[in-house]
Design an enzyme around this catalytic site. Structure first.
Site, mmCIF file in Angstrom:
data_model
loop_
_atom_site.group_PDB
_atom_site.id
_atom_site.type_symbol
_atom_site.label_atom_id
_atom_site.label_comp_id
_atom_site.label_asym_id
_atom_site.label_seq_id
_atom_site.Cartn_x
_atom_site.Cartn_y
_atom_site.Cartn_z
ATOM 1 N N ASP A 159 0.346 6.412 -2.002
ATOM 2 C CA ASP A 159 -0.263 6.342 -0.673
ATOM 3 C C ASP A 159 -0.239 7.738 -0.067
ATOM 4 O OD1 ASP A 159 -0.467 3.578 -1.041
ATOM 5 O OD2 ASP A 159 1.528 3.255 -0.209
ATOM 6 N N ASP A 209 -3.161 -8.706 2.771
ATOM 7 C CA ASP A 209 -1.959 -8.157 3.383
ATOM 8 C C ASP A 209 -1.309 -9.245 4.227
ATOM 9 O OD1 ASP A 209 -2.781 -5.838 2.202
ATOM 10 O OD2 ASP A 209 -3.156 -4.751 4.072
#
Length: 241
Positions: A130, A9
């Site tokens: 998600d 990330d």
């Protein structure tokens, strides 16, 4: 055999991890290109990159990180975060992404998502799902939609989606174990889906359990950076399967 996909990330060009997607919980782990080289040297072949600045800004931001990683390694990279327009998706592919993960657009602009799916093919488009409290979250997990997970998946599987990356947000970065029952539920509904489980991997045993449940793939990041998993042992186990 479960596919092992390390995650990087990115915020401000640095490798970071968040807890439950909260940007205020950022922990920095260094240079993402160096991290990718290490993972490639260990023997990994896949990598999942999330442009967290992009997800927040709603356009790709850390394209130079993507380019740096794909130039410096032979890793097969899927890239997500901030892909909202044709320009964004072209930019990702032009800078070395083999696949892109797209979630928010699948909620806000289904026609555009399906257009991309038809244009680039199911091998290059990963549906990002998600989940928080059973609902799909979007825009870097800053917003919750009113869309339930399974109907969301059904619509796109019927249109031709083959790969889904599902993150259980409440477990992400928590090192508390994965949402294995949720992933098992998805696989029961869609047994041919290439489901990528994401969120909560704290130790190698979490991955072994997913494998035993027939989950096709797993993304994991914080457990790597916090030294919770011996990567050499994990890869040796993978080769024995």
């Amino acid at each position: 055999m479960i596919e092992l996909i390390p995650a990087i990330d990115v915020i401000d060009g640095k490798c970071v991890r968040l807890t439950k997607g909260d940007y205020d919980t950022k922990t920095v782990y260094g240079n993402p290109v160096d991290m990718a080289k290490m993972l490639a040297d260990k023997g990994f072949t896949r990598l999942h990159i999330v442009d967290l600045d992009g997800a927040k800004s709603r356009h790709i931001v850390n394209v130079e990180v993507l380019k740096g990683i794909t130039s410096a390694t032979s890793l097969t990279v899927d890239f997500g975060g901030g892909i909202k327009t044709d320009d964004d998706i072209v930019k990702a592919f032009d800078n070395g992404a083999a696949m892109v993960t797209i979630g928010s657009i699948a909620i806000s602009n289904p026609d555009l998502f399906n257009e991309w799916l038809d244009k680039y093919g199911a091998a290059k488009i990963i549906l990002g799902a998600d989940v928080r409290n059973g609902k799909i979250s979007i825009n870097g997990w800053k917003e919750d939609s009113d869309t339930d997970l399974l109907p969301f998946l059904e619509k796109y599987v019927e249109h031709g989606v083959k790969t889904v990356l599902c993150t259980e947000i409440s477990r992400d970065g928590m090192l508390g174990g994965t949402a294995v029952e949720l992933y098992s539920q998805i696989m029961k509904a869609y047994p041919t889906l290439h489901l990528i489980a994401s969120g909560g991997v704290s130790k190698a045993e979490d991955i072994y359990e997913l494998n035993n449940r027939g989950i096709p793939a797993v993304v994991f990041g914080k457990s790597i950076y916090e030294g919770k998993i011996d990567l050499d042992e994990l890869l040796a186990w993978s080769r024995r399967q």
